[in-house]
Motif scaffolding. Structure first.
Motif, PDB file in Angstrom:
ATOM      1  N   MET A  64       0.523  -1.210   0.366  1.00  0.00           N
ATOM      2  CA  MET A  64       0.207   0.160  -0.084  1.00  0.00           C
ATOM      3  C   MET A  64       0.940   1.232  -0.071  1.00  0.00           C
ATOM      4  O   MET A  64       0.502   2.173  -0.098  1.00  0.00           O
ATOM      5  CB  MET A  64      -0.545  -0.117   1.644  1.00  0.00           C
ATOM      6  CG  MET A  64      -2.293  -1.031   1.313  1.00  0.00           C
ATOM      7  SD  MET A  64      -3.123  -0.660   2.824  1.00  0.00           S
ATOM      8  CE  MET A  64      -3.975  -1.645   2.312  1.00  0.00           C
ATOM      9  N   ASP A  66       2.605   4.130  -0.613  1.00  0.00           N
ATOM     10  CA  ASP A  66       3.039   4.756  -1.950  1.00  0.00           C
ATOM     11  C   ASP A  66       4.487   5.772  -1.982  1.00  0.00           C
ATOM     12  O   ASP A  66       4.680   6.443  -1.229  1.00  0.00           O
ATOM     13  CB  ASP A  66       2.341   6.395  -2.072  1.00  0.00           C
ATOM     14  CG  ASP A  66       1.095   5.798  -3.727  1.00  0.00           C
ATOM     15  OD1 ASP A  66       0.812   4.662  -3.617  1.00  0.00           O
ATOM     16  OD2 ASP A  66       0.023   6.775  -3.717  1.00  0.00           O
ATOM     17  N   ASP A 156      -2.282  13.154  -8.185  1.00  0.00           N
ATOM     18  CA  ASP A 156      -2.200  13.507  -6.994  1.00  0.00           C
ATOM     19  C   ASP A 156      -2.374  15.180  -6.869  1.00  0.00           C
ATOM     20  O   ASP A 156      -1.645  15.518  -7.273  1.00  0.00           O
ATOM     21  CB  ASP A 156      -1.083  12.820  -6.038  1.00  0.00           C
ATOM     22  CG  ASP A 156      -1.176  11.391  -5.793  1.00  0.00           C
ATOM     23  OD1 ASP A 156      -1.576  10.365  -6.457  1.00  0.00           O
ATOM     24  OD2 ASP A 156      -0.391  11.387  -4.640  1.00  0.00           O
ATOM     25  N   LYS A 189      -6.802  11.263  -7.405  1.00  0.00           N
ATOM     26  CA  LYS A 189      -6.073  11.162  -6.444  1.00  0.00           C
ATOM     27  C   LYS A 189      -6.243  13.319  -5.909  1.00  0.00           C
ATOM     28  O   LYS A 189      -5.648  13.862  -5.959  1.00  0.00           O
ATOM     29  CB  LYS A 189      -4.698  10.672  -5.486  1.00  0.00           C
ATOM     30  CG  LYS A 189      -4.737   9.298  -6.042  1.00  0.00           C
ATOM     31  CD  LYS A 189      -3.510   8.631  -4.671  1.00  0.00           C
ATOM     32  CE  LYS A 189      -2.904   7.186  -5.452  1.00  0.00           C
ATOM     33  NZ  LYS A 189      -1.544   8.114  -6.206  1.00  0.00           N
ATOM     34  N   PHE A 217      -9.356   8.593  -5.761  1.00  0.00           N
ATOM     35  CA  PHE A 217      -8.739   8.666  -4.269  1.00  0.00           C
ATOM     36  C   PHE A 217      -8.810  10.331  -3.073  1.00  0.00           C
ATOM     37  O   PHE A 217      -9.022  10.855  -4.303  1.00  0.00           O
ATOM     38  CB  PHE A 217      -7.638   8.844  -3.972  1.00  0.00           C
ATOM     39  CG  PHE A 217      -6.790   6.467  -3.668  1.00  0.00           C
ATOM     40  CD1 PHE A 217      -6.167   6.455  -2.535  1.00  0.00           C
ATOM     41  CD2 PHE A 217      -7.329   5.927  -4.755  1.00  0.00           C
ATOM     42  CE1 PHE A 217      -5.540   5.081  -2.331  1.00  0.00           C
ATOM     43  CE2 PHE A 217      -7.158   5.116  -4.804  1.00  0.00           C
ATOM     44  CZ  PHE A 217      -6.848   4.143  -3.750  1.00  0.00           C
ATOM     45  N   LYS A 219      -6.970  12.118  -0.025  1.00  0.00           N
ATOM     46  CA  LYS A 219      -6.029  12.278   0.326  1.00  0.00           C
ATOM     47  C   LYS A 219      -5.711  13.417   1.290  1.00  0.00           C
ATOM     48  O   LYS A 219      -6.604  14.565   1.010  1.00  0.00           O
ATOM     49  CB  LYS A 219      -5.267  12.121  -0.930  1.00  0.00           C
ATOM     50  CG  LYS A 219      -3.570  12.071  -0.090  1.00  0.00           C
ATOM     51  CD  LYS A 219      -2.083  11.975  -1.443  1.00  0.00           C
ATOM     52  CE  LYS A 219      -0.930  13.029  -1.212  1.00  0.00           C
ATOM     53  NZ  LYS A 219       0.244  12.917  -2.089  1.00  0.00           N
ATOM     54  N   THR A 234      -8.849  10.284   9.297  1.00  0.00           N
ATOM     55  CA  THR A 234      -9.096   9.821   8.329  1.00  0.00           C
ATOM     56  C   THR A 234     -10.302   9.131   8.172  1.00  0.00           C
ATOM     57  O   THR A 234     -10.933   8.605   7.338  1.00  0.00           O
ATOM     58  CB  THR A 234      -7.608   8.291   8.265  1.00  0.00           C
ATOM     59  OG1 THR A 234      -6.402   9.099   8.342  1.00  0.00           O
ATOM     60  CG2 THR A 234      -7.637   7.720   7.488  1.00  0.00           C
ATOM     61  N   LYS A 255      -6.316   7.975   1.098  1.00  0.00           N
ATOM     62  CA  LYS A 255      -5.003   8.067   1.657  1.00  0.00           C
ATOM     63  C   LYS A 255      -4.169   8.957   2.157  1.00  0.00           C
ATOM     64  O   LYS A 255      -4.135  10.409   2.479  1.00  0.00           O
ATOM     65  CB  LYS A 255      -4.166   8.120  -0.293  1.00  0.00           C
ATOM     66  CG  LYS A 255      -2.441   8.047  -0.059  1.00  0.00           C
ATOM     67  CD  LYS A 255      -2.031   8.887  -0.964  1.00  0.00           C
ATOM     68  CE  LYS A 255      -0.562   8.772  -1.664  1.00  0.00           C
ATOM     69  NZ  LYS A 255       0.076   9.507  -2.283  1.00  0.00           N
ATOM     70  N   ALA A 257      -1.365  10.463   4.519  1.00  0.00           N
ATOM     71  CA  ALA A 257       0.263  11.060   3.982  1.00  0.00           C
ATOM     72  C   ALA A 257       0.673  12.213   5.152  1.00  0.00           C
ATOM     73  O   ALA A 257      -0.175  13.395   5.106  1.00  0.00           O
ATOM     74  CB  ALA A 257       0.417  11.402   2.231  1.00  0.00           C
ATOM     75  N   PHE A 287      -6.947   1.723  -0.513  1.00  0.00           N
ATOM     76  CA  PHE A 287      -6.269   2.933   0.407  1.00  0.00           C
ATOM     77  C   PHE A 287      -4.480   2.244  -0.136  1.00  0.00           C
ATOM     78  O   PHE A 287      -3.713   1.110  -0.425  1.00  0.00           O
ATOM     79  CB  PHE A 287      -6.664   1.848   1.700  1.00  0.00           C
ATOM     80  CG  PHE A 287      -6.574   2.335   3.129  1.00  0.00           C
ATOM     81  CD1 PHE A 287      -6.193   3.341   3.789  1.00  0.00           C
ATOM     82  CD2 PHE A 287      -4.812   2.495   3.403  1.00  0.00           C
ATOM     83  CE1 PHE A 287      -6.332   4.640   4.518  1.00  0.00           C
ATOM     84  CE2 PHE A 287      -4.827   3.241   4.765  1.00  0.00           C
ATOM     85  CZ  PHE A 287      -5.203   4.279   5.430  1.00  0.00           C
ATOM     86  N   ARG A 288      -3.914   3.830   0.698  1.00  0.00           N
ATOM     87  CA  ARG A 288      -2.335   3.836   0.167  1.00  0.00           C
ATOM     88  C   ARG A 288      -1.912   4.570   1.361  1.00  0.00           C
ATOM     89  O   ARG A 288      -2.677   5.075   2.369  1.00  0.00           O
ATOM     90  CB  ARG A 288      -1.769   4.311  -0.845  1.00  0.00           C
ATOM     91  CG  ARG A 288      -2.971   3.871  -2.352  1.00  0.00           C
ATOM     92  CD  ARG A 288      -2.168   3.175  -3.013  1.00  0.00           C
ATOM     93  NE  ARG A 288      -2.134   2.582  -3.863  1.00  0.00           N
ATOM     94  CZ  ARG A 288      -2.232   3.059  -5.244  1.00  0.00           C
ATOM     95  NH1 ARG A 288      -1.072   4.090  -5.074  1.00  0.00           N
ATOM     96  NH2 ARG A 288      -2.454   2.063  -6.076  1.00  0.00           N
ATOM     97  N   GLY A 290       0.941   7.619   1.649  1.00  0.00           N
ATOM     98  CA  GLY A 290       2.016   8.357   1.417  1.00  0.00           C
ATOM     99  C   GLY A 290       3.515   8.672   2.508  1.00  0.00           C
ATOM    100  O   GLY A 290       2.924   9.544   3.543  1.00  0.00           O
TER     101      GLY A 290
END
Length: 319
Positions: A64, A66, A156, A189, A217, A219, A234, A255, A257, A287-288, A290
């Protein structure tokens, strides 16, 4: 699809057609219980998981990530090296999964693309006058098109927080729609920069605005302001994507980050995802993270679980 559901989805498709309708919708969203959100996030952050589940969670978190470098001193060589790490995070262990994506500036995209071509690792690029978003729209669109032309399959973008905080919601909506069109087949994103949105209610409104405008997405942050991703923020965003899917049938990713540096941090977020939106979002397509330094800690903890020996931070390349 029931007639009621179809009607609700039709109504949502009309929300962005006028400034008054959009404002009415966003300000009609339920308010966020600040105390409740913070207490629930804190409670979920105390959950522990067993060894076998931890090994699974670490591999999932790696997938997941980035992997990100967004510095003025970035060079083609640095980006090529980071791209190689994205493909093989632990060269000594071929069972270690690749990361989700590599995220770089638009000018660095072609150098990353040379290394990542043909792989499963996505190539993301920040665009739209990152991190401020303060540039004429045509400049931001050109930034986006250049990144996609260079090989980025994820963009992004950052919203204009000044416009959002001034209540110019239609302006922000229209800009996201325009950037989405400039992305072509690339996923979009949308960075909310939640640390500048002041309230959880604004985070919820910005999340819905971005999704209504076509975000793939949402973020949290650019990582360039003091307050970046937090568990309560989140949580609010996860609730928004859950409710948006219920209302529209479309599933949008999240995401967080900025500031997520340790395996312990990452697992807290995975627990939050599982308990808030369920297993459907426990996938790199939904789901990622950053991050830059997070990957090395994940690799150190993974090595400890698989070999019983804890490797120091100098065992892996510095990002």
């Amino acid at each position: 699809m029931t007639a009621t559901t179809a009607s609700a989805r039709s109504d949502l498709s009309e929300v962005g057609r006028s400034a008054a309708t959009l404002r009415s919708f966003l300000h009609g969203l339920p308010g966020v219980d600040q105390v409740g959100a913070e207490q629930r996030a804190a409670m979920l952050g105390t959950r522990s998981i067993k060894t076998t589940a931890k090994a699974w969670a670490i591999d999932l978190a790696i997938r997941m990530v980035d992997l990100t470098t967004l510095e003025g001193a970035d060079t083609p060589g640095k980006v090529r090296g980071l791209a190689a790490k994205a493909l093989r995070p632990d060269p000594a262990d071929p069972s270690c999964p690749a990361v989700g994506a590599l995220c770089v500036y638009p000018t660095m995209v072609p150098f990353a693309a040379e290394v990542l071509a043909g792989s499963t690792v996505h190539l993301a690029s920040v665009a739209t006058a990152f991190p401020s978003g303060q540039a004429p729209l045509e400049v931001r669109l050109a930034d986006t098109r250049a990144a996609v032309a260079g090989g980025a399959d994820e963009i992004d973008m950052v919203i204009n927080r000044g416009a959002f905080l001034s209540g110019r919601y239609s302006e922000v909506f229209d800009e996201i729609v325009a950037v989405k069109a400039a992305c072509g087949d690339a996923h979009l994103k949308v960075i909310l920069e939640t640390g500048e949105l002041v309230t959880y209610d604004n985070v919820r409104r910005a999340s819905w605005l971005a999704m209504l405008a076509g975000a793939d997405f949402i973020k949290t942050s650019t990582g360039k302001v003091p307050v970046a991703a937090t568990l309560p923020v989140t949580l609010v965003m996860l609730e928004a994507v859950r409710d948006f899917r219920d209302a529209t049938g479309r599933q949008v990713g999240v995401k967080p980050a900025g500031g997520i540096r340790t395996t312990k941090d990452a697992i807290k977020y995975l627990v939050l995802v599982n308990e808030t939106v369920g297993e459907d979002w426990l996938h790199p397509d939904r789901f990622r993270f950053g991050a830059s330094s997070l990957l090395n800690d994940l690799l150190m903890q993974r090595t400890k679980l698989t070999t019983g020996v804890y490797s120091g931070p100098d065992y892996f390349t510095l990002d």
